[in-house]
Structures are given as C-alpha cells and as structure tokens.
Design a protein around this motif. Sequence first.
Motif, short mmCIF file in Angstrom:
data_model
loop_
_atom_site.label_atom_id
_atom_site.label_comp_id
_atom_site.label_asym_id
_atom_site.label_seq_id
_atom_site.Cartn_x
_atom_site.Cartn_y
_atom_site.Cartn_z
N LYS A 199 0.78 -1.04 0.04
CA LYS A 199 -0.01 0.01 -0.11
C LYS A 199 0.90 1.10 -0.15
CE LYS A 199 -3.94 2.47 1.22
NZ LYS A 199 -3.48 3.52 0.55
N VAL A 200 1.81 1.18 0.59
CA VAL A 200 2.87 2.54 0.93
C VAL A 200 3.45 2.59 -0.61
CG1 VAL A 200 5.19 3.12 1.78
CG2 VAL A 200 3.40 2.27 3.28
N HIS A 201 3.89 1.42 -1.17
CA HIS A 201 4.67 1.51 -2.35
C HIS A 201 3.62 2.00 -3.70
CE1 HIS A 201 7.42 0.23 -5.42
NE2 HIS A 201 6.90 -0.46 -6.04
N GLU A 202 2.45 1.43 -3.50
CA GLU A 202 1.54 1.88 -4.46
C GLU A 202 1.11 3.42 -4.24
OE1 GLU A 202 -3.29 0.99 -4.86
OE2 GLU A 202 -2.03 -0.79 -4.83
N ASP A 203 1.03 3.83 -3.20
CA ASP A 203 0.72 5.40 -3.07
C ASP A 203 1.82 6.00 -3.49
OD1 ASP A 203 -1.46 4.55 -1.60
OD2 ASP A 203 -0.99 4.97 0.32
N PHE A 204 3.03 5.68 -3.25
CA PHE A 204 4.20 6.32 -3.74
C PHE A 204 4.03 6.55 -5.21
CE2 PHE A 204 8.22 6.12 -6.18
CZ PHE A 204 8.81 7.41 -5.70
N HIS A 205 3.68 5.51 -5.98
CA HIS A 205 3.60 5.50 -7.67
C HIS A 205 2.43 6.21 -7.89
CE1 HIS A 205 6.66 2.71 -9.05
NE2 HIS A 205 6.71 2.21 -7.82
N ARG A 206 1.50 6.18 -7.12
CA ARG A 206 0.28 6.98 -7.60
C ARG A 206 0.54 8.54 -7.40
NH1 ARG A 206 -3.28 4.70 -4.65
NH2 ARG A 206 -3.10 5.92 -3.03
N GLU A 207 1.15 8.67 -6.40
CA GLU A 207 1.71 10.18 -6.09
C GLU A 207 2.56 10.72 -7.19
OE1 GLU A 207 4.10 12.90 -2.67
OE2 GLU A 207 2.40 11.46 -2.04
N MET A 208 3.58 9.83 -7.45
CA MET A 208 4.63 10.22 -8.53
C MET A 208 3.96 10.51 -10.15
SD MET A 208 7.72 7.86 -10.23
CE MET A 208 6.66 6.50 -10.61
N ILE A 209 3.08 9.59 -10.42
CA ILE A 209 2.21 9.72 -11.58
C ILE A 209 1.58 11.08 -11.42
CG2 ILE A 209 0.50 8.71 -13.18
CD1 ILE A 209 3.60 7.49 -13.05
N ASP A 210 0.72 11.20 -10.56
CA ASP A 210 -0.24 12.39 -10.34
C ASP A 210 0.40 13.64 -10.43
OD1 ASP A 210 -2.33 10.73 -10.02
OD2 ASP A 210 -2.75 11.30 -7.96
N LYS A 211 1.71 13.61 -9.67
CA LYS A 211 2.75 14.99 -9.88
C LYS A 211 3.00 15.05 -11.32
CE LYS A 211 3.72 15.59 -5.06
NZ LYS A 211 4.80 16.21 -4.29
N THR A 212 3.57 14.21 -11.90
CA THR A 212 4.12 14.03 -13.37
C THR A 212 3.24 14.61 -14.16
OG1 THR A 212 5.66 12.25 -12.68
CG2 THR A 212 5.32 12.87 -15.11
N ILE A 213 1.97 13.90 -14.17
CA ILE A 213 0.82 14.43 -14.95
C ILE A 213 0.59 15.88 -14.94
CG2 ILE A 213 -1.60 14.02 -15.68
CD1 ILE A 213 -1.02 10.96 -15.10
N GLY A 214 0.11 16.30 -13.49
CA GLY A 214 -0.32 17.50 -13.15
C GLY A 214 0.78 18.51 -13.36
#
Length: 151
Positions: free
Chosen positions: A105-120
């Motif tokens: 879950k921690v790992h998945e949250d990191f990836h989600r945040e990384m992609i969200d920031k990259t896209i945004g």
Amino acid sequence: MDRTRHTLNELLVGMFNYILYLEERNLKQKGVKLSMNEVHILENIQKTSDNSMSHIAKRLMVTQGTLTTNVAKLVTKGYVERLRDPADKRVVRLNITEKAEEVLKVHEDFHREMIDKTIGDLGLDENEVLIQSLENILEYFRQAYGQDDNS
C-alpha cells in the motif's frame, strides 16, 4: 542523431536511478524495513495470476535460485508464505501476508503520487506522442528480454 541517442540514454538511466532512489527513500520514511528488491518481489507475487516460483522468477528476470534466496528472507520476516501446489508437489507457490499488503500500500501510494505529480506538473495527461513513445520503448525492452530469455 548521436546527440539524440546520448540524450535518450541519459534520460532513461537518470529517470530509472531517480525513481529507485526516491522509492527507497519513501519506504524508509514510512518505516518500511525492506529493500526495493524485496518490495518488487512482493509486488510481483501480488500482481500475478500464476504465483509459482518459476513464473515469478521469470517476471522478475532472475534465476529461481536467486528468487529462492530472497523469498527465504521474506518468509523469515513474515511477508511471504510458501505453499506446495496440491496438484503437483514439485511446484512451490507464493502468497503475500497481511504484513506485505501494508508495505505494498505504501509502495502503491508512492507510485500514484509520482504519476499524479508528473501528469499535473508537466501537463502529460493528454500527451499521446509521449505516451506512444514510452510504450514503444517498453515494447523494445520486452522484446529484447524475450529474445535473451529464449537463448
């Protein structure tokens, strides 16, 4: 063309190294005491429909011996369970534990945040050319691995 090759190489290697570094730093900050390698093993066990040792080793692009060594550590730490296949006792299957699910879950949250920031931040949500280019690069790596695997 040489400049393009050099730049692409620098970008791919740089991104790979930064992502691994940031992933590991994030895990440590969240109190996870596993290596990135161990987390990626857990992730592969979780995401595959075939949880046999041989299949997971292939997905991770490692030998079964290497996977066996790493899985033994994860079993000792309480993140993985080994089970014999009831239909074929020679086959060892792997399952993650609840403890592993917390780490993932921690790992998945990191990836989600990384992609969200990259896209945004970069406005990549509608950049089809970039997405297609990255898919082509990934396909190249998949084919190269597949060719090496059949050797």
